[in-house]
Write an enzyme that holds these catalytic residues in place. Structure first.
Site, PDB file in Angstrom:
ATOM      1  CD  GLU A   1      -4.266   0.890   5.522  1.00  0.00           C
ATOM      2  OE1 GLU A   1      -3.382   0.380   5.123  1.00  0.00           O
ATOM      3  OE2 GLU A   1      -5.279   0.330   6.102  1.00  0.00           O
TER       4      GLU A   1
ATOM      5  CG  ASN B   1      -5.391  -4.682   7.039  1.00  0.00           C
ATOM      6  OD1 ASN B   1      -5.194  -5.512   5.913  1.00  0.00           O
ATOM      7  ND2 ASN B   1      -4.324  -5.046   7.945  1.00  0.00           N
TER       8      ASN B   1
ATOM      9  CG  ASN C   1      -6.043  -4.747   1.831  1.00  0.00           C
ATOM     10  OD1 ASN C   1      -5.098  -4.255   0.926  1.00  0.00           O
ATOM     11  ND2 ASN C   1      -5.835  -4.865   3.045  1.00  0.00           N
ATOM     12  CD  GLU C   2      -2.657  -7.640   3.214  1.00  0.00           C
ATOM     13  OE1 GLU C   2      -3.074  -7.539   4.384  1.00  0.00           O
ATOM     14  OE2 GLU C   2      -1.600  -7.088   2.807  1.00  0.00           O
TER      15      GLU C   2
ATOM     16  CE1 TYR D   1       4.315  -3.265   3.772  1.00  0.00           C
ATOM     17  CE2 TYR D   1       2.750  -5.175   3.881  1.00  0.00           C
ATOM     18  CZ  TYR D   1       3.267  -3.741   3.606  1.00  0.00           C
ATOM     19  OH  TYR D   1       1.987  -2.793   3.182  1.00  0.00           O
TER      20      TYR D   1
ATOM     21  CD  GLU E   1      -0.873  -3.270   1.499  1.00  0.00           C
ATOM     22  OE1 GLU E   1      -0.047  -3.726   2.345  1.00  0.00           O
ATOM     23  OE2 GLU E   1      -1.943  -3.163   1.326  1.00  0.00           O
TER      24      GLU E   1
ATOM     25  CD  GLN F   1       0.021   2.813   4.883  1.00  0.00           C
ATOM     26  OE1 GLN F   1      -0.087   3.806   5.324  1.00  0.00           O
ATOM     27  NE2 GLN F   1      -0.476   1.655   5.239  1.00  0.00           N
TER      28      GLN F   1
HETATM   29  O1  AHR Z   1       0.547  -1.194   5.022  1.00  0.00           O
HETATM   30  C1  AHR Z   1      -0.131  -1.772   6.174  1.00  0.00           C
HETATM   31  C2  AHR Z   1      -0.982  -2.857   5.837  1.00  0.00           C
HETATM   32  O2  AHR Z   1      -0.396  -3.959   5.537  1.00  0.00           O
HETATM   33  C3  AHR Z   1      -2.001  -2.639   5.180  1.00  0.00           C
HETATM   34  O3  AHR Z   1      -3.092  -2.087   5.581  1.00  0.00           O
HETATM   35  C4  AHR Z   1      -2.447  -3.948   4.828  1.00  0.00           C
HETATM   36  O4  AHR Z   1      -3.104  -4.220   3.628  1.00  0.00           O
HETATM   37  C5  AHR Z   1      -1.072  -4.820   4.913  1.00  0.00           C
HETATM   38  O5  AHR Z   1      -1.410  -6.050   5.965  1.00  0.00           O
END
Ligand code: AHR
Length: 504
Positions: free
Chosen positions: A26, A71, A171-172, A243, A291, A352
Protein backbone atom coordinates in the site's frame (compact mmCIF):
# COMPACT_ATOMS: atom_id res chain seq x y z
CA UNK A 1 0.68 -31.58 26.98
CA UNK A 2 0.49 -33.88 23.99
CA UNK A 3 -1.36 -34.25 20.69
CA UNK A 4 -1.98 -37.02 18.19
CA UNK A 5 -2.71 -36.42 14.52
CA UNK A 6 -3.90 -38.79 11.83
CA UNK A 7 -3.10 -37.96 8.20
CA UNK A 8 -4.56 -39.94 5.33
CA UNK A 9 -4.57 -39.05 1.63
CA UNK A 10 -8.19 -40.23 1.45
CA UNK A 11 -9.17 -37.18 3.49
CA UNK A 12 -8.17 -34.44 1.06
CA UNK A 13 -10.04 -31.15 1.41
CA UNK A 14 -8.99 -29.28 -1.75
CA UNK A 15 -5.91 -28.39 -3.77
CA UNK A 16 -3.70 -25.82 -2.02
CA UNK A 17 -4.75 -22.50 -3.62
CA UNK A 18 -1.52 -20.84 -4.71
CA UNK A 19 -3.02 -17.40 -4.14
CA UNK A 20 -3.32 -18.19 -0.41
CA UNK A 21 0.21 -16.89 0.09
CA UNK A 22 -0.27 -13.31 -1.01
CA UNK A 23 0.87 -10.04 0.48
CA UNK A 24 0.01 -6.38 0.16
CA UNK A 25 1.82 -3.20 -0.93
CA UNK A 26 0.00 0.00 0.00
CA UNK A 27 1.03 3.60 -0.47
CA UNK A 28 1.19 3.93 3.29
CA UNK A 29 4.08 5.01 5.47
CA UNK A 30 7.28 3.47 4.13
CA UNK A 31 5.94 0.39 2.38
CA UNK A 32 6.51 1.83 -1.10
CA UNK A 33 8.90 4.75 -0.52
CA UNK A 34 12.12 3.56 1.18
CA UNK A 35 10.50 0.11 1.32
CA UNK A 36 10.43 -1.41 -2.14
CA UNK A 37 11.41 1.82 -3.96
CA UNK A 38 14.31 4.09 -3.05
CA UNK A 39 16.28 5.69 -5.88
CA UNK A 40 19.68 6.60 -4.49
CA UNK A 41 19.84 3.62 -2.16
CA UNK A 42 23.17 1.78 -2.63
CA UNK A 43 21.29 -1.31 -3.88
CA UNK A 44 18.77 0.54 -6.08
CA UNK A 45 18.49 -0.72 -9.65
CA UNK A 46 18.07 1.57 -12.68
CA UNK A 47 14.34 1.82 -11.92
CA UNK A 48 14.95 2.86 -8.31
CA UNK A 49 13.83 -0.50 -6.89
CA UNK A 50 15.80 -1.71 -3.88
CA UNK A 51 17.59 -4.91 -4.89
CA UNK A 52 18.20 -5.91 -1.27
CA UNK A 53 14.45 -5.81 -0.63
CA UNK A 54 13.72 -7.49 -3.97
CA UNK A 55 15.98 -10.40 -3.00
CA UNK A 56 14.20 -10.84 0.33
CA UNK A 57 10.77 -10.58 -1.30
CA UNK A 58 11.76 -13.30 -3.80
CA UNK A 59 12.83 -15.55 -0.92
CA UNK A 60 9.61 -15.00 1.00
CA UNK A 61 7.82 -15.45 -2.32
CA UNK A 62 4.33 -13.91 -2.08
CA UNK A 63 2.31 -15.47 -4.88
CA UNK A 64 0.06 -12.45 -5.36
CA UNK A 65 0.47 -8.82 -4.19
CA UNK A 66 -2.45 -6.46 -3.67
CA UNK A 67 -1.89 -2.78 -4.65
CA UNK A 68 -2.17 0.27 -4.16
CA UNK A 69 -4.37 0.14 -1.02
CA UNK A 70 -5.94 -0.19 1.48
CA UNK A 71 -7.47 3.02 2.73
CA UNK A 72 -5.15 4.90 0.37
CA UNK A 73 -6.99 3.71 -2.73
CA UNK A 74 -10.22 5.41 -1.67
CA UNK A 75 -8.81 8.85 -2.46
CA UNK A 76 -6.31 7.89 -5.18
CA UNK A 77 -6.28 9.09 -8.78
CA UNK A 78 -4.45 6.27 -10.55
CA UNK A 79 -3.54 8.43 -13.54
CA UNK A 80 -1.41 10.66 -11.27
CA UNK A 81 1.03 7.75 -11.13
CA UNK A 82 1.57 7.26 -14.87
CA UNK A 83 3.44 9.28 -17.50
CA UNK A 84 6.69 11.25 -17.11
CA UNK A 85 7.70 11.37 -13.45
CA UNK A 86 8.60 15.06 -13.60
CA UNK A 87 5.00 15.87 -14.52
CA UNK A 88 3.31 13.79 -11.85
CA UNK A 89 1.44 15.86 -9.26
CA UNK A 90 2.08 15.96 -5.54
CA UNK A 91 -1.17 15.27 -3.73
CA UNK A 92 -2.61 15.15 -0.24
CA UNK A 93 -3.31 11.56 0.75
CA UNK A 94 -6.26 11.91 3.11
CA UNK A 95 -6.16 8.33 4.36
CA UNK A 96 -2.72 8.59 5.95
CA UNK A 97 -2.36 12.38 6.20
CA UNK A 98 0.70 12.20 3.97
CA UNK A 99 2.08 13.85 0.85
CA UNK A 100 1.96 11.46 -2.12
CA UNK A 101 4.65 12.31 -4.66
CA UNK A 102 3.40 9.80 -7.26
CA UNK A 103 6.96 8.94 -8.21
CA UNK A 104 5.89 5.31 -7.88
CA UNK A 105 2.78 4.28 -9.79
CA UNK A 106 1.26 1.60 -11.96
CA UNK A 107 4.20 1.00 -14.32
CA UNK A 108 6.69 0.93 -11.47
CA UNK A 109 4.51 -1.57 -9.60
CA UNK A 110 4.16 -3.83 -12.65
CA UNK A 111 7.92 -3.66 -13.22
CA UNK A 112 8.51 -4.59 -9.56
CA UNK A 113 5.91 -7.42 -9.66
CA UNK A 114 7.58 -8.83 -12.78
CA UNK A 115 10.99 -8.75 -11.12
CA UNK A 116 9.57 -10.51 -8.04
CA UNK A 117 7.65 -13.00 -10.15
CA UNK A 118 4.34 -12.35 -8.41
CA UNK A 119 0.78 -11.84 -9.62
CA UNK A 120 -0.57 -8.28 -9.27
CA UNK A 121 -3.96 -7.77 -7.62
CA UNK A 122 -5.34 -4.27 -8.10
CA UNK A 123 -7.92 -2.24 -6.21
CA UNK A 124 -10.11 0.47 -7.75
CA UNK A 125 -11.22 3.65 -5.97
CA UNK A 126 -14.90 3.42 -5.06
CA UNK A 127 -14.55 6.07 -2.35
CA UNK A 128 -14.00 9.43 -4.06
CA UNK A 129 -14.47 7.91 -7.53
CA UNK A 130 -16.58 5.25 -9.18
CA UNK A 131 -17.54 3.22 -12.22
CA UNK A 132 -16.04 5.38 -14.97
CA UNK A 133 -12.60 5.65 -13.39
CA UNK A 134 -12.55 1.92 -12.66
CA UNK A 135 -13.30 1.29 -16.34
CA UNK A 136 -10.63 3.77 -17.45
CA UNK A 137 -8.02 2.05 -15.30
CA UNK A 138 -9.01 -1.40 -16.57
CA UNK A 139 -8.88 -0.16 -20.19
CA UNK A 140 -5.41 1.26 -19.48
CA UNK A 141 -4.09 -1.95 -17.88
CA UNK A 142 -5.76 -4.70 -19.91
CA UNK A 143 -6.98 -3.47 -23.30
CA UNK A 144 -4.51 -4.32 -26.11
CA UNK A 145 -4.53 -0.93 -27.91
CA UNK A 146 -6.28 1.39 -30.32
CA UNK A 147 -8.30 3.27 -27.69
CA UNK A 148 -7.61 6.40 -25.65
CA UNK A 149 -6.46 4.75 -22.41
CA UNK A 150 -4.76 1.70 -23.94
CA UNK A 151 -2.81 3.95 -26.30
CA UNK A 152 -1.82 6.12 -23.34
CA UNK A 153 -0.37 2.97 -21.70
CA UNK A 154 1.55 2.18 -24.88
CA UNK A 155 2.81 5.77 -25.07
CA UNK A 156 3.85 5.47 -21.41
CA UNK A 157 6.11 2.58 -22.34
CA UNK A 158 4.12 -0.66 -22.03
CA UNK A 159 3.31 -2.04 -25.48
CA UNK A 160 1.68 -5.16 -24.05
CA UNK A 161 -1.31 -5.04 -21.73
CA UNK A 162 -0.55 -5.80 -18.09
CA UNK A 163 -3.31 -8.43 -18.05
CA UNK A 164 -4.31 -7.95 -14.41
CA UNK A 165 -6.83 -10.67 -13.48
CA UNK A 166 -7.75 -9.95 -9.87
CA UNK A 167 -9.53 -6.71 -8.96
CA UNK A 168 -10.85 -5.42 -5.62
CA UNK A 169 -13.98 -3.27 -5.87
CA UNK A 170 -12.85 -0.63 -3.38
CA UNK A 171 -11.54 -1.15 0.13
CA UNK A 172 -13.27 -1.45 3.52
CA UNK A 173 -16.28 0.48 2.31
CA UNK A 174 -18.18 -0.43 5.52
CA UNK A 175 -15.73 1.54 7.68
CA UNK A 176 -16.67 5.08 8.82
CA UNK A 177 -12.93 5.94 8.55
CA UNK A 178 -12.95 5.19 4.83
CA UNK A 179 -12.88 8.22 2.54
CA UNK A 180 -16.19 7.86 0.73
CA UNK A 181 -17.64 5.38 3.27
CA UNK A 182 -20.95 3.91 2.09
CA UNK A 183 -23.96 2.06 3.40
CA UNK A 184 -24.33 -1.56 2.33
CA UNK A 185 -27.10 -0.59 -0.09
CA UNK A 186 -25.04 2.20 -1.65
CA UNK A 187 -21.96 0.02 -1.93
CA UNK A 188 -23.79 -3.12 -3.08
CA UNK A 189 -25.34 -1.25 -6.00
CA UNK A 190 -22.08 0.48 -6.91
CA UNK A 191 -20.07 -2.76 -6.70
CA UNK A 192 -22.60 -4.54 -8.90
CA UNK A 193 -22.72 -1.86 -11.60
CA UNK A 194 -18.94 -1.37 -11.56
CA UNK A 195 -18.37 -5.13 -11.80
CA UNK A 196 -20.77 -5.47 -14.74
CA UNK A 197 -19.13 -2.60 -16.63
CA UNK A 198 -15.60 -3.87 -15.94
CA UNK A 199 -16.56 -7.30 -17.26
CA UNK A 200 -17.68 -5.69 -20.51
CA UNK A 201 -14.10 -4.48 -20.98
CA UNK A 202 -12.44 -7.76 -19.96
CA UNK A 203 -14.52 -10.89 -19.42
CA UNK A 204 -11.56 -12.77 -17.91
CA UNK A 205 -11.20 -10.69 -14.74
CA UNK A 206 -12.07 -11.89 -11.23
CA UNK A 207 -13.73 -9.43 -8.88
CA UNK A 208 -13.68 -9.07 -5.11
CA UNK A 209 -16.52 -7.29 -3.32
CA UNK A 210 -15.71 -5.66 0.01
CA UNK A 211 -16.89 -7.61 3.03
CA UNK A 212 -16.59 -6.28 6.56
CA UNK A 213 -13.41 -4.61 7.79
CA UNK A 214 -13.42 -7.09 10.68
CA UNK A 215 -15.85 -9.40 12.41
CA UNK A 216 -16.43 -6.92 15.25
CA UNK A 217 -17.99 -4.33 12.91
CA UNK A 218 -21.56 -3.59 14.05
CA UNK A 219 -22.78 -4.31 10.51
CA UNK A 220 -20.89 -7.63 10.17
CA UNK A 221 -23.13 -10.26 8.58
CA UNK A 222 -25.81 -7.79 7.54
CA UNK A 223 -23.23 -6.01 5.36
CA UNK A 224 -22.13 -9.19 3.54
CA UNK A 225 -25.76 -10.23 3.03
CA UNK A 226 -26.91 -6.94 1.55
CA UNK A 227 -23.80 -6.41 -0.60
CA UNK A 228 -24.05 -9.91 -2.05
CA UNK A 229 -27.79 -9.64 -2.58
CA UNK A 230 -27.01 -6.71 -4.89
CA UNK A 231 -23.92 -8.12 -6.58
CA UNK A 232 -23.92 -11.95 -6.35
CA UNK A 233 -23.85 -12.73 -10.06
CA UNK A 234 -21.33 -10.02 -10.90
CA UNK A 235 -18.59 -10.80 -8.35
CA UNK A 236 -16.41 -13.83 -7.55
CA UNK A 237 -15.18 -13.17 -4.03
CA UNK A 238 -16.16 -11.42 -0.81
CA UNK A 239 -13.29 -9.98 1.22
CA UNK A 240 -12.33 -10.41 4.89
CA UNK A 241 -9.86 -8.33 6.88
CA UNK A 242 -8.58 -9.07 10.40
CA UNK A 243 -5.78 -7.86 12.65
CA UNK A 244 -4.98 -9.23 16.09
CA UNK A 245 -2.75 -8.14 18.95
CA UNK A 246 -1.75 -9.13 22.47
CA UNK A 247 -3.66 -7.05 24.98
CA UNK A 248 -3.17 -6.44 28.71
CA UNK A 249 -0.41 -9.01 28.80
CA UNK A 250 -2.82 -11.84 27.97
CA UNK A 251 -0.66 -14.01 25.68
CA UNK A 252 -2.90 -17.07 26.01
CA UNK A 253 -5.84 -15.26 24.44
CA UNK A 254 -3.55 -13.79 21.79
CA UNK A 255 -2.20 -17.26 21.00
CA UNK A 256 -5.78 -18.50 20.50
CA UNK A 257 -6.87 -15.78 18.05
CA UNK A 258 -6.79 -18.19 15.11
CA UNK A 259 -9.97 -19.60 16.68
CA UNK A 260 -11.56 -16.21 16.00
CA UNK A 261 -10.17 -16.33 12.46
CA UNK A 262 -11.66 -19.80 11.95
CA UNK A 263 -15.06 -18.59 13.14
CA UNK A 264 -14.88 -15.42 11.05
CA UNK A 265 -14.16 -17.45 7.90
CA UNK A 266 -16.90 -19.98 8.67
CA UNK A 267 -19.41 -17.20 9.37
CA UNK A 268 -18.68 -15.49 6.04
CA UNK A 269 -18.95 -18.81 4.17
CA UNK A 270 -22.36 -19.40 5.82
CA UNK A 271 -23.52 -15.89 5.00
CA UNK A 272 -22.46 -16.10 1.34
CA UNK A 273 -24.05 -19.52 0.99
CA UNK A 274 -27.28 -18.28 2.57
CA UNK A 275 -27.48 -15.52 -0.06
CA UNK A 276 -26.80 -18.19 -2.69
CA UNK A 277 -29.66 -20.35 -1.45
CA UNK A 278 -32.12 -17.49 -1.09
CA UNK A 279 -31.30 -16.10 -4.53
CA UNK A 280 -31.23 -19.56 -6.15
CA UNK A 281 -27.79 -18.86 -7.53
CA UNK A 282 -25.66 -21.65 -8.97
CA UNK A 283 -22.10 -20.51 -8.39
CA UNK A 284 -20.44 -20.17 -5.00
CA UNK A 285 -18.74 -17.00 -3.82
CA UNK A 286 -15.24 -17.69 -2.53
CA UNK A 287 -13.38 -15.72 0.12
CA UNK A 288 -10.50 -13.30 -0.37
CA UNK A 289 -8.89 -12.76 3.06
CA UNK A 290 -6.99 -9.85 1.61
CA UNK A 291 -5.69 -8.26 4.80
CA UNK A 292 -4.54 -10.24 7.83
CA UNK A 293 -1.76 -10.00 10.37
CA UNK A 294 -0.73 -9.11 13.89
CA UNK A 295 -1.01 -5.33 14.32
CA UNK A 296 -0.44 -3.52 17.60
CA UNK A 297 -3.28 -1.10 16.90
CA UNK A 298 -3.48 0.07 20.50
CA UNK A 299 -0.25 1.94 19.88
CA UNK A 300 -1.78 3.46 16.77
CA UNK A 301 -5.26 4.26 17.99
CA UNK A 302 -4.22 5.01 21.59
CA UNK A 303 -3.55 8.34 23.28
CA UNK A 304 -0.40 9.17 21.29
CA UNK A 305 -0.19 11.56 18.33
CA UNK A 306 -2.62 10.60 15.56
CA UNK A 307 -1.79 10.90 11.85
CA UNK A 308 -4.05 13.94 11.48
CA UNK A 309 -2.15 15.77 14.26
CA UNK A 310 1.13 15.56 12.36
CA UNK A 311 2.33 17.96 9.68
CA UNK A 312 1.83 16.77 6.08
CA UNK A 313 5.01 14.92 5.13
CA UNK A 314 6.13 12.35 2.58
CA UNK A 315 6.14 8.68 3.67
CA UNK A 316 6.19 9.11 7.47
CA UNK A 317 7.00 6.13 9.66
CA UNK A 318 3.63 4.48 10.27
CA UNK A 319 2.87 1.28 12.22
CA UNK A 320 6.37 -0.17 11.85
CA UNK A 321 5.64 -3.00 14.28
CA UNK A 322 8.63 -5.12 15.28
CA UNK A 323 7.55 -8.76 15.49
CA UNK A 324 8.57 -11.20 18.20
CA UNK A 325 8.77 -14.96 18.65
CA UNK A 326 5.21 -14.90 20.02
CA UNK A 327 3.97 -13.02 16.94
CA UNK A 328 5.62 -15.56 14.64
CA UNK A 329 3.87 -18.47 16.37
CA UNK A 330 0.54 -16.63 16.15
CA UNK A 331 1.11 -15.88 12.46
CA UNK A 332 1.80 -19.60 11.99
CA UNK A 333 -1.64 -20.36 13.47
CA UNK A 334 -3.23 -17.78 11.14
CA UNK A 335 -1.62 -19.54 8.18
CA UNK A 336 -3.02 -22.80 9.55
CA UNK A 337 -6.48 -21.22 9.77
CA UNK A 338 -6.30 -20.07 6.14
CA UNK A 339 -4.98 -23.42 4.93
CA UNK A 340 -7.62 -25.49 6.68
CA UNK A 341 -10.26 -23.37 4.91
CA UNK A 342 -8.50 -23.46 1.54
CA UNK A 343 -11.53 -24.99 -0.15
CA UNK A 344 -13.25 -21.58 0.16
CA UNK A 345 -10.51 -19.08 1.06
CA UNK A 346 -8.74 -19.11 -2.27
CA UNK A 347 -7.06 -15.69 -2.09
CA UNK A 348 -5.31 -14.26 0.99
CA UNK A 349 -2.93 -11.35 1.45
CA UNK A 350 -0.81 -10.86 4.54
CA UNK A 351 -0.66 -7.10 5.27
CA UNK A 352 1.76 -5.63 4.52
CA UNK A 353 4.97 -6.62 2.78
CA UNK A 354 7.57 -4.08 3.93
CA UNK A 355 7.89 -1.80 7.00
CA UNK A 356 4.15 -1.18 7.54
CA UNK A 357 3.23 -4.16 9.77
CA UNK A 358 5.72 -5.81 7.44
CA UNK A 359 7.05 -9.27 6.79
CA UNK A 360 10.21 -7.36 5.97
CA UNK A 361 11.84 -4.21 7.34
CA UNK A 362 14.18 -1.80 5.62
CA UNK A 363 15.88 1.38 6.70
CA UNK A 364 16.29 4.40 4.39
CA UNK A 365 19.81 4.19 2.97
CA UNK A 366 20.41 1.22 5.23
CA UNK A 367 19.86 -2.50 5.46
CA UNK A 368 16.85 -4.77 5.05
CA UNK A 369 15.87 -7.88 6.96
CA UNK A 370 13.19 -10.49 7.56
CA UNK A 371 10.96 -10.11 10.56
CA UNK A 372 10.16 -13.21 12.64
CA UNK A 373 6.74 -13.57 10.98
CA UNK A 374 8.32 -13.93 7.53
CA UNK A 375 9.56 -17.44 8.35
CA UNK A 376 6.24 -19.29 8.86
CA UNK A 377 4.90 -17.49 5.78
CA UNK A 378 7.88 -18.46 3.62
CA UNK A 379 7.86 -22.06 4.84
CA UNK A 380 4.18 -22.65 4.18
CA UNK A 381 4.31 -20.87 0.82
CA UNK A 382 7.18 -23.14 -0.21
CA UNK A 383 6.09 -26.46 1.28
CA UNK A 384 2.28 -26.52 1.12
CA UNK A 385 1.71 -28.15 -2.25
CA UNK A 386 -0.74 -30.67 -3.66
CA UNK A 387 -3.79 -31.30 -1.50
CA UNK A 388 -4.79 -29.87 1.86
CA UNK A 389 -5.50 -32.75 4.23
CA UNK A 390 -8.27 -32.80 6.81
CA UNK A 391 -6.25 -33.34 9.98
CA UNK A 392 -7.90 -35.45 12.64
CA UNK A 393 -6.41 -34.31 15.94
CA UNK A 394 -6.80 -35.19 19.57
CA UNK A 395 -4.87 -33.61 22.41
CA UNK A 396 -4.79 -31.34 25.40
CA UNK A 397 -6.63 -28.05 25.47
CA UNK A 398 -6.59 -24.87 27.52
CA UNK A 399 -8.84 -22.00 28.56
CA UNK A 400 -7.89 -18.33 28.44
CA UNK A 401 -9.73 -15.12 29.29
CA UNK A 402 -11.06 -14.92 25.73
CA UNK A 403 -11.49 -18.57 24.69
CA UNK A 404 -12.25 -21.98 26.11
CA UNK A 405 -11.16 -25.38 24.90
CA UNK A 406 -8.33 -24.19 22.68
CA UNK A 407 -6.11 -26.97 21.25
CA UNK A 408 -2.62 -26.47 22.67
CA UNK A 409 -1.19 -27.97 19.50
CA UNK A 410 -2.59 -26.50 16.28
CA UNK A 411 -1.79 -28.37 13.08
CA UNK A 412 -2.39 -28.56 9.34
CA UNK A 413 -0.90 -30.78 6.64
CA UNK A 414 -0.59 -31.12 2.89
CA UNK A 415 0.18 -34.05 0.61
CA UNK A 416 1.46 -33.83 -2.94
CA UNK A 417 0.81 -37.08 -4.83
CA UNK A 418 2.98 -35.94 -7.75
CA UNK A 419 6.14 -35.56 -5.69
CA UNK A 420 5.16 -38.01 -2.95
CA UNK A 421 5.95 -35.30 -0.41
CA UNK A 422 3.96 -34.10 2.53
CA UNK A 423 4.34 -31.25 5.00
CA UNK A 424 3.02 -30.82 8.53
CA UNK A 425 2.75 -27.35 10.11
CA UNK A 426 2.44 -27.28 13.89
CA UNK A 427 2.23 -24.61 16.59
CA UNK A 428 2.72 -25.35 20.28
CA UNK A 429 0.72 -22.64 22.09
CA UNK A 430 1.97 -23.53 25.56
CA UNK A 431 4.11 -20.74 26.94
CA UNK A 432 6.25 -22.92 29.13
CA UNK A 433 5.75 -26.61 28.36
CA UNK A 434 7.10 -28.92 25.71
CA UNK A 435 4.34 -30.71 23.81
CA UNK A 436 4.65 -34.31 22.73
CA UNK A 437 3.49 -34.88 19.16
CA UNK A 438 2.61 -38.14 17.42
CA UNK A 439 1.55 -38.19 13.79
CA UNK A 440 0.06 -41.38 12.31
CA UNK A 441 1.06 -41.02 8.65
CA UNK A 442 -1.15 -43.83 7.27
CA UNK A 443 -0.40 -43.90 3.51
CA UNK A 444 1.59 -40.67 3.21
CA UNK A 445 5.17 -39.68 3.81
CA UNK A 446 6.15 -42.72 5.81
CA UNK A 447 9.51 -43.44 4.23
CA UNK A 448 11.72 -40.46 5.08
CA UNK A 449 11.78 -37.41 7.32
CA UNK A 450 13.47 -34.89 5.03
CA UNK A 451 13.60 -32.01 7.50
CA UNK A 452 12.19 -30.82 10.81
CA UNK A 453 12.66 -27.18 11.78
CA UNK A 454 11.36 -25.18 14.68
CA UNK A 455 11.16 -21.48 15.49
CA UNK A 456 11.12 -20.65 19.22
CA UNK A 457 12.92 -18.56 21.81
CA UNK A 458 16.38 -20.12 21.82
CA UNK A 459 19.37 -19.57 24.08
CA UNK A 460 19.27 -16.28 25.92
CA UNK A 461 16.07 -15.17 24.19
CA UNK A 462 12.56 -14.76 25.47
CA UNK A 463 9.19 -14.69 23.73
CA UNK A 464 9.57 -10.95 23.06
CA UNK A 465 12.82 -11.27 21.10
CA UNK A 466 12.68 -9.67 17.63
CA UNK A 467 15.06 -9.42 14.68
CA UNK A 468 15.40 -5.64 15.09
CA UNK A 469 19.00 -5.49 16.29
CA UNK A 470 20.32 -8.91 15.36
CA UNK A 471 18.54 -9.56 12.08
CA UNK A 472 18.97 -13.33 12.34
CA UNK A 473 18.18 -13.67 16.05
CA UNK A 474 14.91 -15.51 15.44
CA UNK A 475 15.08 -18.01 12.59
CA UNK A 476 13.93 -21.64 12.30
CA UNK A 477 16.53 -24.18 13.43
CA UNK A 478 16.71 -27.97 13.28
CA UNK A 479 14.39 -29.88 15.63
CA UNK A 480 16.78 -32.66 16.51
CA UNK A 481 14.39 -34.85 18.52
CA UNK A 482 12.04 -35.64 15.58
CA UNK A 483 11.83 -39.36 14.67
CA UNK A 484 10.08 -41.36 11.97
CA UNK A 485 9.48 -45.04 12.68
CA UNK A 486 6.81 -47.53 11.56
CA UNK A 487 4.74 -44.86 9.85
CA UNK A 488 4.63 -42.64 12.92
CA UNK A 489 6.33 -39.29 13.24
CA UNK A 490 7.10 -38.30 16.81
CA UNK A 491 8.64 -35.15 18.25
CA UNK A 492 8.86 -32.98 21.30
CA UNK A 493 7.74 -29.45 20.36
CA UNK A 494 9.51 -26.70 22.33
CA UNK A 495 7.31 -24.34 24.36
CA UNK A 496 5.82 -21.53 22.25
CA UNK A 497 7.09 -22.81 18.93
CA UNK A 498 6.29 -23.12 15.23
CA UNK A 499 7.50 -26.40 13.73
CA UNK A 500 7.48 -27.68 10.16
CA UNK A 501 8.08 -31.27 9.04
CA UNK A 502 8.88 -32.28 5.46
CA UNK A 503 8.33 -35.93 4.63
CA UNK A 504 8.29 -38.32 1.73
O1 AHR B 1 -3.13 -2.38 6.26
C1 AHR B 1 -3.36 -1.17 6.90
C2 AHR B 1 -4.78 -0.67 6.73
O2 AHR B 1 -5.65 -1.50 7.45
C3 AHR B 1 -5.36 -0.67 5.34
O3 AHR B 1 -5.08 0.48 4.62
C4 AHR B 1 -6.84 -0.75 5.58
O4 AHR B 1 -7.52 -1.37 4.53
C5 AHR B 1 -6.94 -1.49 6.90
O5 AHR B 1 -7.81 -0.83 7.77
Amino acid sequence: PSAKLVLDSAFALAPVPRRLFGSFVEHMGRCVYTGIYEPGHPTADAAGLRSDVLDLVREVGPTVVRYPGGNFVSNYRWEDGVGPKAERPRRLDLAWHSIETNQFGLHEFMDWAGKVGTEPMMAVNLGTRGLQDACDLLEYTNHPGGTYWSDRRIADGAADPFGVKLWCLGNEMDGPWQVGHKTAAEYGRLANETAKAMRLIDSEIELVACGSSNSAMPTFGAWETEVLEHSYDAVDYISLHAYYEERADDPLTFLAQAVNMDHFIEDVISTADAVRAKGRHRKRINLSFDEWNVWYTEQFHGDGPQPKDRPWVEHPRLIEDEYSVTDAVVVGTFLNSLLRHGDRVTVACQAQLVNVIGLLRSEPGGDAWKQTIAYPFEQMRRLATGQILRVTATGDRYDSAGYTDVPIVDATATYDAETGRSAVFVANRSLDETAGLEVDLRDIGGSALLAATTLHAGNGQDRHTTNRDDHTAVVPGALKNARLADGTLSAQLPPLSWTVFELE
